[in-house]
Design a protein around this motif. Structure first.
Motif, PDB file in Angstrom:
ATOM      1  N   GLY A  18      -7.719   1.393 -11.501  1.00 32.10           N
ATOM      2  CA  GLY A  18      -8.888   2.238 -11.286  1.00 32.10           C
ATOM      3  C   GLY A  18      -8.508   3.675 -10.972  1.00 32.10           C
ATOM      4  N   ASP A  19      -9.527   4.492 -10.798  1.00 29.72           N
ATOM      5  CA  ASP A  19      -9.303   5.905 -10.499  1.00 29.72           C
ATOM      6  C   ASP A  19      -9.011   6.143  -9.023  1.00 29.72           C
ATOM      7  N   THR A  20      -9.385   5.195  -8.185  1.00 30.71           N
ATOM      8  CA  THR A  20      -9.122   5.322  -6.757  1.00 30.71           C
ATOM      9  C   THR A  20      -8.333   4.097  -6.291  1.00 30.71           C
ATOM     10  N   PRO A  21      -7.510   4.277  -5.270  1.00 28.50           N
ATOM     11  CA  PRO A  21      -6.754   3.125  -4.774  1.00 28.50           C
ATOM     12  C   PRO A  21      -7.705   2.044  -4.256  1.00 28.50           C
TER      13      PRO A  21
ATOM     14  N   PRO B  40      -0.416   7.039  -5.145  1.00 29.92           N
ATOM     15  CA  PRO B  40      -0.762   7.634  -6.444  1.00 29.92           C
ATOM     16  C   PRO B  40       0.447   8.135  -7.240  1.00 29.92           C
TER      17      PRO B  40
ATOM     18  N   THR C 172       0.848  -1.201   0.000  1.00 31.98           N
ATOM     19  CA  THR C 172       0.000   0.000   0.000  1.00 31.98           C
ATOM     20  C   THR C 172       0.877   1.244   0.000  1.00 31.98           C
TER      21      THR C 172
END
Length: 191
Positions: free
Chosen positions: A170-173, A96, A91
Motif C-alpha cells: 500500500g501507499d502507507t505502512p 519506507p 516494523t
C-alpha cells in the motif's frame, strides 16, 4: 554548481539524496543526475567517490543493510514477548526506505549484478533481515520460549515474506496491529 566547496560527508549526503528521490519519484527516476541535483552538488562529486552509478547504488544498499540492528533484537531475547519483539523488529526493518530499496534492487539488473559480485545473493536487505530474525528465534528457542523443534530459518522467511507483502502492498505502512496479527499467527505455530 559551485566548485571548491568542501562537503562534510559526501557519501552520506548523496545517499540521503538518493533516498529522497527514491521515495518521492520511485526507482525509475533514480539517476545520477537526479541524485546530484537533489544533493545540490556537481555530478562529478558522485563519480569522484564511486566507480559508476551502480557502484553507488550497491554501496547505498550495503550501508542500509549495515544499519539493521541485529544485536538489539538478539538482546531482546528472553524479555517482553516474542510477538512484541518481532513486531517491533519487522516494523523497523520495513520502513519506507527499506521497502523502496527492495523495489530498487528488483528493478535494476546492474545493481543486482554488482551486489552478486559483492557476495550477496537474492534481495540482500531481505536476506539480512531474515538472518537477523532467525538468529533471534534461535535465541528464543534456546531459552525455551518457542518450541525446541522450531525451524527458525523457515519461520524467519515466513515472517519476512509476509511482512514484505504487507508493507509493500500500500501507499502507507500498515498499522502495528496488522503486523502483530501476522507475527502472532506464525509464532503461535512455533510454540
Amino acid at each position: 554548481m559551485p566548485t571548491g566547496v568542501a562537503l562534510r560527508d559526501p557519501r552520506e549526503q548523496l545517499f540521503a539524496a538518493a533516498e529522497r528521490v527514491l521515495l518521492r519519484d520511485g526507482p525509475n527516476a533514480l539517476t545520477s543526475r537526479a541524485v546530484t541535483d537533489e544533493a545540490s552538488v556537481a555530478k562529478g562529486v558522485l563519480h569522484r567517490h564511486f566507480a559508476d552509478f551502480d557502484a553507488f547504488l550497491a554501496e547505498l544498499v550495503l550501508d542500509r543493510i549495515g544499519r539493521l540492528d541485529e544485536r538489539a533484537l538478539r538482546r531482546s531475547a528472553g524479555t517482553g514477548t516474542v510477538t512484541d519483539n518481532l513486531t517491533a523488529a519487522l516494523t523497523g526493518v520495513f520502513g519506507p526506505v527499506a521497502v523502496a530499496i527492495v523495489g530498487l534492487v528488483t528493478f535494476r539488473d546492474g545493481l543486482r549484478a554488482r551486489l552478486r559480485q559483492a557476495g550477496l545473493a537474492g534481495i540482500p536487505l531481505l536476506a539480512q533481515a531474515s538472518a537477523m530474525i532467525a538468529a533471534y528465534l534461535a535465541a528464543e528457542r534456546d531459552l525455551g520460549r518457542i518450541a525446541a523443534d522450531a525451524d527458525v530459518d523457515t519461520l524467519a522467511l515466513t515472517l519476512i515474506g509476509s511482512a514484505h507483502l504487507l508493507f509493500a502492498g500500500g501507499d502507507t505502512p500498515p498499522a502495528e496491529v496488522e503486523v502483530r496479527k501476522i507475527v502472532a499467527a506464525v509464532v503461535t505455530n512455533a510454540g
